[in-house]
Design a protein around this motif. Structure first.
Motif, short mmCIF file in Angstrom:
data_model
loop_
_atom_site.label_atom_id
_atom_site.label_comp_id
_atom_site.label_asym_id
_atom_site.label_seq_id
_atom_site.Cartn_x
_atom_site.Cartn_y
_atom_site.Cartn_z
N CYS A 8 -17.74 3.57 0.07
CA CYS A 8 -16.66 2.65 0.08
C CYS A 8 -17.06 1.45 0.46
O CYS A 8 -17.78 1.13 1.31
CB CYS A 8 -15.85 3.39 1.38
N THR A 9 -16.44 0.42 -0.29
CA THR A 9 -16.79 -1.20 -0.16
C THR A 9 -15.46 -1.76 0.50
O THR A 9 -15.54 -2.74 0.70
CB THR A 9 -17.15 -1.63 -1.36
N HIS A 10 -14.34 -1.12 0.23
CA HIS A 10 -13.01 -1.52 0.66
C HIS A 10 -12.00 -0.47 0.87
O HIS A 10 -11.90 0.44 0.03
CB HIS A 10 -12.42 -2.61 -0.22
N VAL A 11 -11.19 -0.58 2.03
CA VAL A 11 -10.28 0.31 2.16
C VAL A 11 -9.04 -0.34 2.81
O VAL A 11 -9.20 -1.32 3.83
CB VAL A 11 -10.70 1.41 2.92
N SER A 12 -7.93 0.08 2.66
CA SER A 12 -6.54 -0.62 3.24
C SER A 12 -5.85 0.56 3.63
O SER A 12 -5.45 1.37 2.64
CB SER A 12 -5.94 -1.33 2.39
N MET A 13 -5.70 0.78 5.10
CA MET A 13 -4.67 1.95 5.43
C MET A 13 -3.30 1.48 6.11
O MET A 13 -3.79 0.49 7.19
CB MET A 13 -5.37 2.81 6.08
N ARG A 14 -2.10 1.57 5.82
CA ARG A 14 -1.04 1.25 6.59
C ARG A 14 -0.03 2.21 6.51
O ARG A 14 0.04 3.13 5.74
CB ARG A 14 -0.27 -0.13 5.71
N ALA A 15 0.74 2.22 7.75
CA ALA A 15 1.72 3.08 7.62
C ALA A 15 3.14 2.38 8.11
O ALA A 15 3.45 1.94 9.17
CB ALA A 15 1.34 4.18 8.32
N GLY A 16 4.52 2.85 7.14
CA GLY A 16 5.71 2.39 7.61
C GLY A 16 6.33 3.08 8.65
O GLY A 16 5.89 4.33 8.80
N ALA A 17 7.26 2.60 9.18
CA ALA A 17 8.25 3.41 10.26
C ALA A 17 7.40 3.98 11.42
O ALA A 17 8.01 4.35 12.18
CB ALA A 17 9.01 4.59 9.42
N LEU A 18 6.29 3.31 11.95
CA LEU A 18 5.59 3.72 12.91
C LEU A 18 5.71 2.53 14.16
O LEU A 18 5.35 2.73 15.20
CB LEU A 18 4.39 3.97 12.71
N GLY A 19 6.10 1.31 13.62
CA GLY A 19 6.42 0.51 14.46
C GLY A 19 7.42 -0.80 13.69
O GLY A 19 7.79 -0.50 12.64
N ARG A 20 7.40 -1.89 14.35
CA ARG A 20 8.29 -2.87 13.41
C ARG A 20 7.99 -3.27 12.40
O ARG A 20 9.07 -3.45 11.33
CB ARG A 20 8.40 -4.25 14.52
N TYR A 21 6.55 -3.47 11.95
CA TYR A 21 6.09 -3.65 10.75
C TYR A 21 5.07 -2.62 10.44
O TYR A 21 4.52 -1.95 11.17
CB TYR A 21 5.47 -5.19 10.68
N PRO A 22 4.65 -2.35 9.01
CA PRO A 22 3.63 -1.46 8.76
C PRO A 22 2.47 -1.67 9.72
O PRO A 22 1.75 -2.78 9.63
CB PRO A 22 3.36 -1.61 7.52
N MET A 23 2.10 -0.46 10.08
CA MET A 23 1.00 -0.30 11.05
C MET A 23 -0.17 -0.35 10.43
O MET A 23 -0.49 0.27 9.36
CB MET A 23 1.26 1.01 12.03
N HIS A 24 -1.18 -1.10 10.81
CA HIS A 24 -2.63 -1.61 10.35
C HIS A 24 -3.68 -0.71 11.16
O HIS A 24 -3.92 -0.93 12.13
CB HIS A 24 -2.91 -2.84 10.34
N PHE A 25 -4.28 0.35 10.38
CA PHE A 25 -5.18 1.17 10.90
C PHE A 25 -6.50 0.44 10.66
O PHE A 25 -7.56 1.13 9.94
CB PHE A 25 -5.18 2.55 10.31
N ALA A 26 -6.62 -0.77 11.31
CA ALA A 26 -7.90 -1.48 11.20
C ALA A 26 -9.28 -0.80 11.55
O ALA A 26 -10.35 -0.67 10.90
CB ALA A 26 -7.97 -2.85 11.78
N SER A 27 -9.10 0.29 12.72
CA SER A 27 -10.48 0.75 13.05
C SER A 27 -10.88 1.79 12.09
O SER A 27 -12.10 2.22 11.77
CB SER A 27 -10.09 1.23 14.58
N CYS A 28 -9.96 2.32 11.50
CA CYS A 28 -10.17 3.45 10.41
C CYS A 28 -10.83 2.87 9.39
O CYS A 28 -11.73 3.43 8.63
CB CYS A 28 -8.87 4.13 10.27
#
Length: 298
Positions: A213-233
């Protein structure tokens, strides 16, 4: 609903002039699927409403210079039906395919979804995960903001950086290289159709020739005011050879972040934690399948 003046400009320039003239109390309507409800419920009471649906120059899907460029008035239905989006960007295709009902998809627009910045906006979550850039125009000129900057700024609606006299005109992001990049979206709702997202999971992953893996983006809507960013993951996965077992190792980090973000609503934490786990197991399997690394049945 309070009375208001109603305008239907035919060009962007005409719309911008109207926004500038009436900037003290104005609202622009794209598909109207959000704003009309706010007007009916008296959550919004502008003196002037500007209908944008008669501006054809804001409806397009183009591929230029290695980027998708999408006009803000492009409907969810048009995005879901576009062969180039379906082939190269499963994330946006699936997100727009699952918005509301056919009627809502034919009326609602990607620009309206982003400008409203709803907690459960599927198109918003997808564009955040894709790290999209937004073009904003006014009579004062044009500026480009990354979508994360846009959401962090405070404009007239206090929900994003859009100024009272500005119009979101374009969304753009790099065309995913499907040989090395996979994108995925999965929506958890209370029913299979006409559902507002309880959790909208979004993910993109890029690997090298060895599957690292050279790059990954993980976001989730409806878990907070804005799409939650799972930066540690994301940090955990970069540099590792992707596999289902490796990706599952991020779930405890995700759980901790959801718990921390929902401490004020303890009754929802267990459901959200378990729901996010199920959503991301689906996403992991989809990503690995697209990349040809591993076939997983979830």
């Amino acid at each position: 609903m309070k009375p208001f003046d109603f305008y239907t400009p035919a060009t962007v320039e005409e719309a911008l002039e109207l926004l500038h003239t009436h900037r003290e109390s104005v609202a622009a309507v794209a598909g109207g699927t959000d704003l009309v409800l706010e007007l009916n419920e008296r959550k919004a009471a502008p003196a002037v409403v500007i209908d944008l649906k008669h501006i054809p120059e804001l409806r397009y899907i183009r591929e230029e210079g290695g980027r998708f460029r999408i006009g803000a008035m492009t409907t969810h239905a048009a995005l879901a039906a576009d062969a180039r989006i379906a082939e190269t960007c499963h994330l946006l295709h699936d997100a727009t395919s699952l918005v509301g009902s056919p009627q809502i998809r034919n009326l609602g627009t990607i620009g309206g979804n982003i400008a409203q910045s709803s907690v459960a906006g599927d198109g918003l979550a997808a564009c955040v995960c894709l790290n999209a850039d937004l073009t904003l125009r006014s009579v004062r000129g044009e500026r480009t903001l990354n979508i994360n900057e846009f959401l962090a700024a405070e404009g007239v609606q206090k929900r994003n950086g859009l100024a009272a006299d500005e119009l979101l005109t374009e969304i753009s992001f790099p065309v995913p290289d499907t040989k090395h990049t996979a994108t995925a979206f999965y929506k958890l709702g209370k029913r299979k159709a006409l559902a507002i997202s309880v959790i909208a999971g979004c993910m993109t992953a890029t690997v090298d020739g060895s599957g690292v893996c050279t790059h990954v983006s993980m976001r989730a809507g409806a878990l907070g005011r804005y799409p939650m960013h799972f930066a540690s993951c994301e940090e955990y996965l970069v540099g590792k050879k992707l596999s289902y077992s490796v990706m599952l190792e991020t779930l405890p980090m995700m759980h901790d972040q959801i718990l921390e973000a929902n401490r004020s609503r303890p009754w929802s934490v267990f459901y959200k934690k378990e729901g996010a786990q199920g959503v991301y197991k689906k996403l992991f399997a989809d990503i690995l399948g697209q990349l040809g690394i591993e076939e997983v049945q979830v």
